[in-house]
Design an enzyme around this catalytic site. Structure first.
Site, mmCIF file in Angstrom:
data_model
loop_
_atom_site.group_PDB
_atom_site.id
_atom_site.type_symbol
_atom_site.label_atom_id
_atom_site.label_comp_id
_atom_site.label_asym_id
_atom_site.label_seq_id
_atom_site.Cartn_x
_atom_site.Cartn_y
_atom_site.Cartn_z
ATOM 1 N N CYS A 4 -4.731 2.403 -3.689
ATOM 2 C CA CYS A 4 -3.496 2.941 -3.082
ATOM 3 C C CYS A 4 -2.343 1.950 -3.244
ATOM 4 C CB CYS A 4 -3.695 3.296 -1.615
ATOM 5 S SG CYS A 4 -4.956 4.521 -1.357
ATOM 6 N N ASP B 220 3.293 -4.440 7.989
ATOM 7 C CA ASP B 220 2.047 -3.697 7.861
ATOM 8 C C ASP B 220 0.905 -4.698 8.057
ATOM 9 O OD1 ASP B 220 -0.278 -2.566 6.970
ATOM 10 O OD2 ASP B 220 0.511 -1.876 5.046
ATOM 11 N N HIS C 11 0.863 -1.185 0.000
ATOM 12 C CA HIS C 11 0.000 0.000 0.000
ATOM 13 C C HIS C 11 0.901 1.237 0.000
ATOM 14 C CE1 HIS C 11 -2.723 2.984 1.894
ATOM 15 N NE2 HIS C 11 -3.712 2.233 1.461
HETATM 16 N N1 7TS Z 1 -1.732 -0.851 4.578
HETATM 17 C C1 7TS Z 1 -2.635 -1.620 3.946
HETATM 18 C C2 7TS Z 1 -2.248 -3.003 3.525
HETATM 19 C C3 7TS Z 1 -3.911 -1.112 3.722
HETATM 20 O O1 7TS Z 1 -4.809 -1.871 3.104
HETATM 21 C C4 7TS Z 1 -4.241 0.206 4.145
HETATM 22 C C5 7TS Z 1 -5.567 0.829 3.858
HETATM 23 C C6 7TS Z 1 -3.259 0.943 4.815
HETATM 24 C C7 7TS Z 1 -2.016 0.378 5.011
HETATM 25 C C8 7TS Z 1 -3.520 2.311 5.342
HETATM 26 O O2 7TS Z 1 -4.389 2.253 6.413
HETATM 27 P P1 7TS Z 1 -4.976 3.593 7.072
HETATM 28 O O3 7TS Z 1 -5.958 3.103 8.068
HETATM 29 O O4 7TS Z 1 -3.828 4.318 7.681
HETATM 30 O O5 7TS Z 1 -5.605 4.357 5.941
HETATM 31 N N2 7TS Z 1 -6.224 0.289 2.756
HETATM 32 C C9 7TS Z 1 -7.315 0.751 2.139
HETATM 33 C C10 7TS Z 1 -7.908 0.082 1.086
HETATM 34 O O6 7TS Z 1 -7.497 -0.965 0.614
HETATM 35 N N3 7TS Z 1 -8.992 0.769 0.674
HETATM 36 O O7 7TS Z 1 -9.112 1.861 1.448
HETATM 37 C C11 7TS Z 1 -8.081 1.859 2.363
#
Ligand code: 7TS
Length: 408
Positions: free
Chosen positions: A363, A197, A121
């Site tokens: 993303c 992650d 991501h």
């Molecule tokens: N890492 C992964 C693997 C993720 O899927 C996401 C968010 C993040 C980090 C970031 O998380 P946040 O809570 O800090 O935003 N993924 C997604 C998605 O797949 N669609 O919307 C957000």
């Protein structure tokens, strides 16, 4: 065995009509819905206990502080961290990974490498790009084999130049679960610090940071039935002791003089300013809720759903599914495209049927560049989804296909 009908009653948002159809919510990788117990816990906190933590001596302040620190202990147990000193509350995975990359800036130098995977991501890419740009270190990538992480590529690239390895436990696009315990051992053999992650794994399976032996582990509350704006950075105490705070201000200090200051001990040295008390307490309520169902039961149920729906999707002519077809390696995320139909049009067509999926680059633009697709649609499952939801997704895809027939 998980009682999905009882679980659904805990999530009032699911019981609604969208575009004249009962809602089928399949956008759980973006964010999950929240059970009543989480909503009630947050409400109760604001109705009965709200005060600023760690500051006041009055009764409400003591109650709020006790609840906030009890939430930290709940999280510690949930991930099996050795100490609450190692559990930092953050805004979410993005903030947690940014903090680790900031630490990396203190450690990295010219000639060093940071190893990540192409399925990351953006929040596990850009902070490393920045850390490398500032220090002169090099960012290198592990690629894929048969829709999963190429372990041979990883082995070849993991030399003693690599100072940090950072990979997703589960991919938010491919749905594959990476063997992070094995990768951690390999990283440690070359003396690298291992960062995981856990945004897409922590909601769905038992996490044991001691067993995995990871050095840092991150996750977000909102993807695991908890509130937005709260997440966790787990770090081994020896690294958190070395690491400088990222933010400075109230709460995190011991003494402040005109020209200098000293920090509180862990974990508070990292939590500058008034923290997200209601968020932390709400996240602990979500953890209690998930643990009552049982993380092993959750993982087994989601596996059952995937085993049910995956062959039905594979049987749809013109549907391309991304990631490994080996279901033993997969979690409840399925990204796909239907022939030449733009994934936004596909998601809109599914929404007409009440089925909520995400479309876009998720993303993960380097991954999509690698796969040579501009975007995909994505269905992602959670504990309240049923086999009937799976059938509805398949039916809606077939209807969409019929509707657009002739145009592709
Ligand atoms: N890492 C992964 C693997 C993720 O899927 C996401 C968010 C993040 C980090 C970031 O998380 P946040 O809570 O800090 O935003 N993924 C997604 C998605 O797949 N669609 O919307 C957000």
């Amino acid at each position: 065995m998980l009682d999905v009908e009882a679980i659904r009653k805990d999530f009032p948002i699911l019981d609604q009509i969208v575009n004249d159809e009962p809602l089928v919510y399949l956008d759980n990788a973006a964010t999950t819905q929240k059970p009543l117990t989480v909503l009630e816990t947050i409400n109760h906190y604001y109705e009965q206990d709200n005060a600023n933590v760690h500051r006041g001596v009055h009764t409400l302040a003591e109650r709020a502080t006790a609840s906030y620190e009890a939430a930290r202990e709940t999280i510690r147990k949930f991930i099996n961290a050795g100490s609450t000193k190692e559990v930092l509350f953050t805004r979410g995975t993005t903030t947690s990974l940014n903090w680790v990359a900031r630490f990396a800036e203190e450690v990295l130098t010219v000639g060093d490498q940071v190893l990540i995977s192409v399925m990351e991501h953006h929040s596990n890419i850009i902070p490393w790009q920045e850390a490398c740009r500032k220090t002169g270190a090099e960012l290198i990538y592990v690629y894929l084999k048969d829709g999963a992480l190429d372990m041979e590529d990883l082995r070849a690239k993991l030399t003693d130049k690599v100072k940090f390895v950072s990979v997703a436990h589960a991919s938010n696009v491919l749905g594959v679960v990476n063997p992070v315990k094995e990768i951690t051992q390999m990283a440690h053999e070359v003396g690298a610090i291992m960062v995981v992650d856990g945004a897409q794994s922590t909601p769905h399976m038992k996490i044991d940071v001691l067993d995995l032996d990871v050095d840092f582990f991150t996750f977000s509350g909102h993807k695991m039935a908890g509130p937005t704006g709260i997440g966790v950075l787990y770090g081994k105490e020896k690294y958190l002791e070395q690491m400088s705070p990222v933010e400075f201000g109230g709460e995190m200090i011991d003494f402040v003089y005109e020209q200098s200051a000293s920090w509180k001990e862990l974990p508070w040295k990292f939590e500058a300013g008034t923290p997200n008390m209601a968020g932390a307490i709400g996240l602990a309520a979500a953890v209690d809720y998930l643990e009552k169902i049982g993380m092993d039961a959750i993982e087994a149920y989601e596996q059952e759903l995937i085993e049910y729906v995956f062959p039905k999707l594979q049987a749809i002519e013109g549907l391309t599914i991304y990631g490994s077809p080996d279901l033993a390696q997969r979690s409840g995320v399925i990204a796909f495209n239907l022939a030449d139909l733009h994934p936004h049009d596909l998601a809109t067509a599914l929404d007409y049927e009440g089925v909520a999926v995400r479309a876009g680059h998720h993303c993960a633009q380097p991954l999509l560049q690698y796969l040579e697709v501009p975007a995909t649609a994505r269905a992602s499952f959670y504990i309240y989804n049923t086999k009937a939801d799976c059938d509805k997704l398949v039916d809606a895809l077939l209807k969409t296909k019929e509707f657009f027939n002739g145009t592709f």
